[in-house]
Design an enzyme around this catalytic site. Structure first.
Site, PDB file in Angstrom:
ATOM      1  CG  ASP A  70       1.766   9.493   6.787  1.00  0.00           C
ATOM      2  OD1 ASP A  70       1.671   8.947   7.895  1.00  0.00           O
ATOM      3  OD2 ASP A  70       2.034   8.862   5.734  1.00  0.00           O
ATOM      4  NE  ARG A  71      -1.535   5.647   9.118  1.00  0.00           N
ATOM      5  CZ  ARG A  71      -2.008   4.414   9.192  1.00  0.00           C
ATOM      6  NH1 ARG A  71      -2.821   4.090  10.177  1.00  0.00           N
ATOM      7  NH2 ARG A  71      -1.645   3.527   8.312  1.00  0.00           N
TER       8      ARG A  71
ATOM      9  NE  ARG B 135      -5.572  -2.219   7.412  1.00  0.00           N
ATOM     10  CZ  ARG B 135      -4.698  -2.219   8.429  1.00  0.00           C
ATOM     11  NH1 ARG B 135      -5.121  -2.428   9.659  1.00  0.00           N
ATOM     12  NH2 ARG B 135      -3.415  -2.016   8.214  1.00  0.00           N
TER      13      ARG B 135
ATOM     14  CG  ASP C  25       1.843   7.983  11.096  1.00  0.00           C
ATOM     15  OD1 ASP C  25       2.168   9.176  10.990  1.00  0.00           O
ATOM     16  OD2 ASP C  25       1.788   7.206  10.126  1.00  0.00           O
TER      17      ASP C  25
ATOM     18  CE  LYS D 265       6.336   7.050   2.934  1.00  0.00           C
ATOM     19  NZ  LYS D 265       5.007   7.373   3.454  1.00  0.00           N
TER      20      LYS D 265
ATOM     21  NE  ARG E 299       4.771   0.620   5.319  1.00  0.00           N
ATOM     22  CZ  ARG E 299       3.811   1.364   5.824  1.00  0.00           C
ATOM     23  NH1 ARG E 299       3.152   0.940   6.885  1.00  0.00           N
ATOM     24  NH2 ARG E 299       3.501   2.513   5.294  1.00  0.00           N
TER      25      ARG E 299
ATOM     26  CG  ASP F  57       5.077   8.123   7.936  1.00  0.00           C
ATOM     27  OD1 ASP F  57       4.158   7.874   8.742  1.00  0.00           O
ATOM     28  OD2 ASP F  57       4.941   8.014   6.707  1.00  0.00           O
TER      29      ASP F  57
ATOM     30  CB  SER G  73       3.918   4.390   8.141  1.00  0.00           C
ATOM     31  OG  SER G  73       2.889   5.246   8.485  1.00  0.00           O
ATOM     32  CG  HIS G  74       0.764   1.997  10.808  1.00  0.00           C
ATOM     33  ND1 HIS G  74       0.851   2.184   9.455  1.00  0.00           N
ATOM     34  CD2 HIS G  74       0.267   0.757  10.989  1.00  0.00           C
ATOM     35  CE1 HIS G  74       0.411   1.088   8.841  1.00  0.00           C
ATOM     36  NE2 HIS G  74       0.055   0.205   9.751  1.00  0.00           N
TER      37      HIS G  74
ATOM     38  CB  THR H 172      -0.908   0.026   1.259  1.00  0.00           C
ATOM     39  OG1 THR H 172      -1.551  -1.232   1.409  1.00  0.00           O
ATOM     40  CG2 THR H 172      -1.954   1.109   1.156  1.00  0.00           C
TER      41      THR H 172
ATOM     42  CB  THR I 167      -6.965   1.347   0.869  1.00  0.00           C
ATOM     43  OG1 THR I 167      -8.284   1.178   1.376  1.00  0.00           O
ATOM     44  CG2 THR I 167      -5.996   1.539   2.022  1.00  0.00           C
TER      45      THR I 167
ATOM     46  CE  LYS J 253      -1.486   8.065   5.742  1.00  0.00           C
ATOM     47  NZ  LYS J 253      -0.893   7.303   4.644  1.00  0.00           N
TER      48      LYS J 253
ATOM     49  CD  GLU K 296      -5.880   6.296   2.849  1.00  0.00           C
ATOM     50  OE1 GLU K 296      -6.126   5.222   2.306  1.00  0.00           O
ATOM     51  OE2 GLU K 296      -4.739   6.601   3.234  1.00  0.00           O
ATOM     52  CD  GLU K 297      -9.761   3.009   7.423  1.00  0.00           C
ATOM     53  OE1 GLU K 297      -9.787   2.843   8.659  1.00  0.00           O
ATOM     54  OE2 GLU K 297      -8.821   2.650   6.691  1.00  0.00           O
ATOM     55  CB  SER K 298      -6.029   4.318   8.046  1.00  0.00           C
ATOM     56  OG  SER K 298      -5.673   5.076   6.900  1.00  0.00           O
TER      57      SER K 298
HETATM   58  C1  VG1 Z   1      -2.856   1.252   5.803  1.00  0.00           C
HETATM   59  C2  VG1 Z   1      -4.123   2.077   5.819  1.00  0.00           C
HETATM   60  C3  VG1 Z   1      -4.179   2.980   4.596  1.00  0.00           C
HETATM   61  C4  VG1 Z   1      -2.914   3.841   4.550  1.00  0.00           C
HETATM   62  C5  VG1 Z   1      -1.688   2.954   4.589  1.00  0.00           C
HETATM   63  C6  VG1 Z   1      -0.409   3.754   4.661  1.00  0.00           C
HETATM   64  O1  VG1 Z   1      -2.859   0.401   4.670  1.00  0.00           O
HETATM   65  O2  VG1 Z   1      -5.258   1.253   5.857  1.00  0.00           O
HETATM   66  O3  VG1 Z   1      -5.334   3.764   4.655  1.00  0.00           O
HETATM   67  O4  VG1 Z   1      -2.888   4.621   3.378  1.00  0.00           O
HETATM   68  O5  VG1 Z   1      -1.728   2.106   5.734  1.00  0.00           O
HETATM   69  O6  VG1 Z   1      -0.426   4.609   5.763  1.00  0.00           O
HETATM   70  P1  VG1 Z   1      -3.253  -1.135   4.748  1.00  0.00           P
HETATM   71  O7  VG1 Z   1      -2.992  -1.675   3.367  1.00  0.00           O
HETATM   72  O8  VG1 Z   1      -2.432  -1.736   5.820  1.00  0.00           O
HETATM   73  O9  VG1 Z   1      -4.698  -1.154   5.111  1.00  0.00           O
HETATM   74  V1  VG1 Z   1       0.992   4.946   6.584  1.00  0.00           V
HETATM   75  O10 VG1 Z   1       0.709   6.268   7.489  1.00  0.00           O
HETATM   76  O11 VG1 Z   1       1.167   3.509   7.505  1.00  0.00           O
HETATM   77  O12 VG1 Z   1       2.147   4.999   5.438  1.00  0.00           O
HETATM   78 CO    CO Z   2       2.288   7.057   8.177  1.00  0.00          CO
END
Ligand code: VG1
Ligand code: CO
Length: 543
Positions: free
Chosen positions: A281-282, A496, A277, A126, A22, A279, A113-114, A18, A344, A376, A363-365
């Site tokens: 962005d959230r 999910r 988070d 990335k 990773r 990095d 990221s998270h 996504t 997504t 983001k 996004e919902e995340s």
């Molecule tokens: C998750 C989230 C998605 C987000 C992605 C990257 O992806 O659901 O909404 O864009 O992480 O966010 P997935 O494929 O695990 O559902 V970040 O801030 O972790 O780069």
């Molecule tokens: Co992130």
């Protein structure tokens, strides 16, 4: 400068997900793993000779080592300049900004990221294109193809560079420009928001708490919220980036940001709380005794963004990822705005933003952002909320109550089942696919299925097609359940399940979401056999 051509061979499993590639940090540290992927990025973008790149990361374990390798490879392959954040740090939105502002050929962001960090946790890389956004699928496909045929890479043989001091260093013919990671970003934020109004609010006794979760946003939040806007010292907590994020998950949700949740739900809580988070962005937004779901946050921001100077002209349109609730759609309908539904991942918003079709996306995340960058942006969302609160004089819970009264409420929750057996998760999805034709008309837990399909997206700007983007079960009356397998996990599969129901009854706006969604949750389990197939009685995370 001496350079070396190193023979290598393809390493399996280098397909970007996504958001970049990773893996477990130890996998990234294996011989040639990082080098192969970096070389494949360079190959996928047509080489780096004569190019200028941006480089930074979220400071997790191996960030510093990886930066040195990437610089050596870029120098050996003829890049003219790499702009690096001091100590190889840059938040994702700040990197997006530098890529755009300096008109570069793109950038490499080192982040998972998270996902947690450390030698036994995760690392990631990335590539962002010259528009500042995550590489679209067409580019990540080229990168992946390159990983499958790689034979060698060139790398410079040099000492490590000192990236701790702002200034320029030569690496052969290439200039390494070390920049303050915060300065340009802070300036951009000041151009969008009414800093005087926010400073006034903070001076009036309005208390905030920002949890940087030991990740990269700490220095940004301190500089902007405390130093420039005058929030009380100590308003930003866990502000020093640490290689393992203090042992936690830098994921801003009620589970991983427990301490902040506790603080915001106690008597005498601060007026506003937020977390970001790994990095940066959230974002998670809270008020005293109030949790704002990311889907609601997007809707509230869309309805009120015009109160901030950067958006005073109004919005061109809005976009949300498919699993994100339809709360923002209601705002768009009421205000006559175009509203787009994408798969997504932020990479799908890039074309809409570049074409000027949308101003705000989410996004919902817990990702929200606008056309100010192509990622983001956690701190941006916090500042937009603060600007709106400063102008309206309302509390977070009043904003929510007023919003639901005006537009209705979309009850929403996401249930994550983490690290489940991959084959079982895939079987669950395939079983759902096999029922698309037979589900409509049948009832489960009192809910009748109205539709069942798998989301696919045709990009309205470049016509590209993306299939397999999540299974949607729609119920009569407007509720739905969406099923997806995560594309960012590194262990097994993460299922999910996104649950939503619509409510227009003014008397029923303040229910607990898990209660309000109980029928949808039960129907989703009955249809998909979640508990049975995953062997999990309960989700690991509910947001
Ligand atoms: C998750 C989230 C998605 C987000 C992605 C990257 O992806 O659901 O909404 O864009 O992480 O966010 P997935 O494929 O695990 O559902 V970040 O801030 O972790 O780069
Ligand atoms: Co992130």
């Amino acid at each position: 400068m001496e350079t070396l051509t190193v023979q290598t061979q393809p390493i399996e499993g280098q397909k970007p997900g996504t958001s970049g590639l990773r893996k477990k940090t130890r996998v990234f540290m294996e011989p040639r793993f990082l080098e192969n992927f970096i070389q494949s990025i360079f190959t996928g973008i047509g080489g780096v000779a004569g190019k200028t790149l941006v480089l930074g990361g979220d400071g997790r374990y191996f960030n510093d080592r990886a930066a040195q390798v990437i610089l050596r490879m870029a120098a050996a392959q003829g890049a003219v300049r790499v702009i690096v954040g001091q100590n190889a740090l840059l938040s994702t939105p700040a990197a997006s900004n530098v890529i755009r502002k300096r008109k570069t050929d793109g950038g490499i962001i080192m982040s998972a990221s998270h996902n947690p960090g450390g030698p036994d946790e995760d690392f990631g890389v990335k590539f962002n294109t010259p528009n500042g956004g995550p590489a679209p699928e067409e580019v990540t496909d080229r990168i992946f193809e390159a990983t499958k045929v790689i034979e060698c890479y060139d790398i410079a043989v040099t000492e490590d560079l000192d990236l701790s001091t702002v200034g320029e260093i030569k690496l052969g013919d290439m200039v390494v420009e070390v920049v303050d990671p915060v300065a340009d970003y802070a300036e951009l934020m000041e151009s969008l928001f009414d800093f005087d109004a926010i400073a006034g609010l903070l001076k009036s006794g309005f208390r905030i708490r920002f949890d940087a979760m030991h990740a990269v946003t700490g220095p940004y939040a301190r500089a902007i919220l405390e130093d420039r806007l005058g929030a009380a010292a100590g308003s930003v907590i866990n502000a020093v980036p640490s290689p393992d994020f203090g042992g936690g998950h830098p994921d801003p949700n009620p589970i991983w940001a427990k301490d902040l949740m506790r603080e915001m739900f106690r008597a005498g809580a601060p007026d506003f709380g937020a977390a970001s988070d790994g990095d940066g962005d959230r974002n998670m937004i809270l008020g005293a005794g109030a949790y704002v779901t990311p889907s609601d946050s997007l809707a509230v921001l869309a309805a009120n963004a015009h109160l901030a100077p950067g958006y005073a002209r109004g919005l061109a349109g809005v976009a949300r990822s498919m699993p994100t609730s339809g709360a923002v759609d209601r705002v768009a309908a009421a205000r006559g705005l175009d509203c787009y539904e994408t798969p997504t991942g932020w990479k799908f918003f890039g074309n809409l933003l570049d074409a000027g079709r949308v101003t705000l996306c989410g996004e919902e995340s817990a990702g929200t952002g606008s056309d100010h960058v192509r990622e983001k942006d956690g701190l941006w969302a916090v500042l937009l909320w603060l600007n709106i609160l400063a102008v309206t004089g309302r509390s977070v819970s009043q904003m929510l109550a007023d919003h639901w009264a005006e537009f209705g409420r979309n009850y929403y929750s996401r249930h994550d089942y983490e690290g489940v057996d991959k084959a079982s998760a895939e079987a669950l999805m395939n079983n759902l696919r096999s029922q698309f034709a037979t589900l409509p008309g049948r009832s489960f837990a009192g809910k009748t299925v109205a539709s069942a399909d798998e989301f696919a997206y045709d990009d309205p700007v470049d016509g590209s097609h993306s299939a397999g983007q999540g299974i949607r079960i729609g119920f009569e009356g407007g509720g739905r359940a969406v099923f997806r397998l995560s594309g960012t996990g590194t262990v097994g599969a993460t299922l999910r399940v996104y649950l939503e129901d619509v409510c227009e009854d003014p008397e029923a706006m303040n229910r607990d979401p898990q209660e309000a969604l109980a029928d949808i949750i039960a129907a989703a389990d009955a249809i998909a056999g979640i508990r049975e197939r995953t062997g999990r009685p309960e989700p690991d995370v509910r947001t």
